[in-house]
Design a protein around this motif. Structure first.
Motif, mmCIF file in Angstrom:
data_model
loop_
_atom_site.group_PDB
_atom_site.id
_atom_site.type_symbol
_atom_site.label_atom_id
_atom_site.label_comp_id
_atom_site.label_asym_id
_atom_site.label_seq_id
_atom_site.Cartn_x
_atom_site.Cartn_y
_atom_site.Cartn_z
ATOM 1 N N ALA A 110 0.840 -1.203 0.000
ATOM 2 C CA ALA A 110 0.000 0.000 0.000
ATOM 3 C C ALA A 110 0.871 1.248 0.000
ATOM 4 O O ALA A 110 0.558 2.254 -0.660
ATOM 5 C CB ALA A 110 -0.928 -0.020 1.212
ATOM 6 N N GLY A 111 1.986 1.207 0.746
ATOM 7 C CA GLY A 111 2.897 2.349 0.755
ATOM 8 C C GLY A 111 3.478 2.626 -0.620
ATOM 9 O O GLY A 111 3.606 3.791 -1.037
ATOM 10 N N ASP A 112 3.802 1.545 -1.351
ATOM 11 C CA ASP A 112 4.312 1.728 -2.719
ATOM 12 C C ASP A 112 3.260 2.383 -3.601
ATOM 13 O O ASP A 112 3.573 3.258 -4.430
ATOM 14 C CB ASP A 112 4.721 0.380 -3.311
ATOM 15 N N GLN A 113 1.999 1.978 -3.446
ATOM 16 C CA GLN A 113 0.932 2.572 -4.249
ATOM 17 C C GLN A 113 0.738 4.051 -3.917
ATOM 18 O O GLN A 113 0.413 4.856 -4.783
ATOM 19 C CB GLN A 113 -0.378 1.807 -4.024
ATOM 20 N N VAL A 114 0.944 4.407 -2.632
ATOM 21 C CA VAL A 114 0.863 5.818 -2.251
ATOM 22 C C VAL A 114 1.957 6.613 -2.951
ATOM 23 O O VAL A 114 1.725 7.718 -3.468
ATOM 24 C CB VAL A 114 0.959 5.972 -0.720
ATOM 25 N N LEU A 115 3.174 6.086 -2.979
ATOM 26 C CA LEU A 115 4.289 6.775 -3.654
ATOM 27 C C LEU A 115 4.007 6.961 -5.139
ATOM 28 O O LEU A 115 4.223 8.040 -5.703
ATOM 29 C CB LEU A 115 5.588 5.990 -3.458
ATOM 30 N N ILE A 116 3.490 5.900 -5.763
ATOM 31 C CA ILE A 116 3.175 5.986 -7.202
ATOM 32 C C ILE A 116 2.072 7.007 -7.438
ATOM 33 O O ILE A 116 2.138 7.833 -8.373
ATOM 34 C CB ILE A 116 2.766 4.597 -7.732
#
Length: 582
Positions: free
Chosen positions: A322-328
């Motif tokens: 989920a954190g990666d999706q926030v960054l993207i």
């Protein structure tokens, strides 16, 4: 028929043969040796003329010895010409020996022991010997370009050799001593001699014809060789062209593959694998270039540092995916609000850097505020909403990248320490604490004489537009009543329309070739201004967006850049380094 008459009758034919040979030699392409054949034919004509000269009035060496020697010389020249024609080396030894002995015998049988029979025998035997030699020359070491004609000529020379041998035998064995019938025309020549002269002439005609054919055959042979070689060259060239095309196709394919690989490698080397934003290395390269432009041209340059608030909590609660999706998602939102000239890079973890060329600290701060507001309104899957803290710093001409970045990072630290979800400017400038009055004091567009185009009306209108924009910005940043702000917007649009109309008339009259395109830009700006005015009335217009349109699109890009393209048609343009920043 007497011998003089026979010679006179055959002389025109011999002369015609010689002239025909000479014409071919002079007007057509012939090979070395053909000229000797022409000389040999000329010797026969000259001999006939000498035989007709009166022997009782002229010296015998001229009318007898030289005339008979020319008949022998004719065959010598034919032999020499044939050997040269075939490309063989020819010496002079046999010709000299034959000439000396022949002349000696002629002198002996003319002056010492006069004998017509002996002279006829001598010339016949010598000619027979050289006739036989010609047969040998023609039938040995035959070049490939000969067809049947050399054998045909060899047969003629063989026939002449036989005729001369029989002639010699006849005068030595079968007839009594002869009287010189050329001195006494009333005397008829023997029948065999009367027949010998036309036979010799007929043979000479056939020989001349065969020599012309031999030259033609050689030309045709070499033409076939040249055509064959040309065809071979064409085939080889086509093969080379095919090979070159194949090599070029391979090279182009390889080059495209290399370019693709280089692009991919460059992308991997300069791009963050997760978000697609620039990595630290690419950002530092771009910053170095922009800092050089700042030092050279004095263009402003600012940097915005962005850090996601409480991002560790996002990873702990919702997981790293989920954190990666926030960054993207964050990169997508920021990119959607940046200009093509702005750059976004991932500095590390949840920290990002925005490089904004041609932006002062004040305008970069407004961009940062717009980013903060938009990110706070965006819904991210799995985590709902997030906030960011931002630090802004304008690059100073005397500082290096590390110093500039340290000031932006310090501003970011103050923003996080101050409660997050806010922006802070670099320590050397007044902090952006949300005070409308402070912002109003910072944001002022100053007119400078270097902006003048030299036309009184246009310069007056440009200064008036600067004042209109400054009043409107003050009203926006000081949160004055909406009705008052709406009136200022309408007044600005009205004055801008009038200015654009006057400007278009002036630059068209001045012969500016881009007047039509310039008018199209005017229409687009007016349409955008009216759209923003309508959004202001319904309360959907963001303050930062209106400021960006006025300060950046209208003033910086249009009045201070696009308008400068027609300045040369009004006055001499000013130097770039004389134009201060807006």
């Amino acid at each position: 028929m007497d011998i003089n008459t026979l010679i006179i009758l055959t002389l025109p034919a011999a002369l015609a043969i010689t002239l025909s040979m000479a014409t071919v030699f002079w007007t057509s392409r012939t090979y070395p040796g053909f000229g000797y054949w022409v000389i040999g034919s000329s010797c026969r004509v000259l001999a006939a003329v000498l035989f007709l000269l009166p022997r009782d009035q002229l010296p015998l060496w001229l009318t007898i010895i030289l005339a008979n020697y020319l008949l022998l010389a004719e065959i010598m020249f034919y032999r020499r010409g044939t050997l040269v024609f075939r490309g063989q080396v020819v010496g002079y030894g046999w010709e000299i020996a034959a000439s000396v002995t022949f002349i000696a015998l002629c002198v002996y049988f003319t002056y010492i022991t006069p004998s017509l029979n002996a002279r006829i025998a001598v010339i016949s035997l010598y000619c027979a010997a050289w006739n036989a030699w010609m047969v040998r020359v023609l039938l040995t070491r035959r070049p490939p370009y000969f067809g049947f004609i050399d054998r045909w000529q060899a047969g003629i020379w063989g026939g002449l050799a036989g005729l001369n041998l029989s002639h010699a035998w006849f005068v030595l064995m079968a007839v009594p001593p002869l009287t010189d019938f050329l001195i006494t025309p009333a005397l008829n020549a023997p029948v065999f001699l009367s027949l010998w002269i036309p036979l010799i002439l007929f043979a000479s005609l056939l020989i001349a014809l065969s020599q012309v054919i031999m030259n033609t055959q050689r030309l045709e042979y070499e033409l076939r060789i040249a055509q064959t070689q040309l065809e071979q060259d064409i085939i080889e060239r086509k093969c080379h062209e095919v090979e070159l095309r194949q090599a070029r196709d391979v090279a182009e394919t390889t080059n495209r593959a290399l370019q693709t690989a280089n692009t991919e490698l460059s992308q991997l080397a300069t791009t963050d694998a997760l978000t697609g934003a620039w990595n630290r290395r690419r950002l530092e390269e771009a910053a170095a270039n922009e800092m050089q432009r700042l030092k050279r041209y004095g263009q402003p340059l600012s940097l915005i540092a962005i850090d996601i608030d409480f991002f560790k909590k996002v990873n702990d609660v919702h997981g790293h995916a989920a954190g990666d999706q926030v960054l993207i998602g964050l990169v997508a939102v920021v990119r959607s609000m940046l200009r093509p000239t702005d750059s976004l890079a991932r500095w590390g973890g949840e920290e990002f850097i925005v490089l904004t060329p041609c932006e002062t600290l004040e305008s970069a701060a407004l961009i940062a505020e717009r980013l903060r507001e938009q990110i706070a309104k965006t819904v991210f899957p799995a985590v709902d909403t997030i906030t960011v803290s931002l630090g802004v710093a304008q690059c100073l001409p005397q500082e290096c990248w590390e110093q500039w970045f340290a000031r932006a990072d310090a501003a970011l630290y103050r923003a996080k320490a101050g409660g997050r979800n806010q922006i802070q400017t670099a320590p050397e400038t007044p902090p952006h604490d949300g005070s409308n009055k402070a912002a109003a004091n910072l944001v002022q567009l100053n007119w400078h004489q270097a902006y003048a185009c030299g036309h009184p009306l246009l310069d007056q209108q440009h200064r008036a537009l600067f004042e209109h924009v400054n009043r409107l910005l003050d009203a926006l940043l000081l949160s004055q009543p909406a009705d008052e702000i709406a009136g200022l917007i309408e007044l600005l649009i009205h004055d801008t329309i009038q200015h654009f109309k006057d400007e278009e008339a002036i630059i068209t009259a001045a012969g500016y070739p881009g007047a039509a395109n310039h008018a199209a830009i005017h229409r687009a700006l007016i349409d955008q201004a009216r759209s923003l005015a309508n959004r202001f009335r319904v309360g959907s217009l963001d303050t930062g967006e209106l400021f960006h349109f006025l300060a950046h699109d209208v003033i910086a890009l249009h009045l201070l850049r696009a308008d400068r393209t027609f300045f040369p048609y009004l006055v001499a343009p000013q130097r770039l380094d004389q134009i201060p920043n807006a």
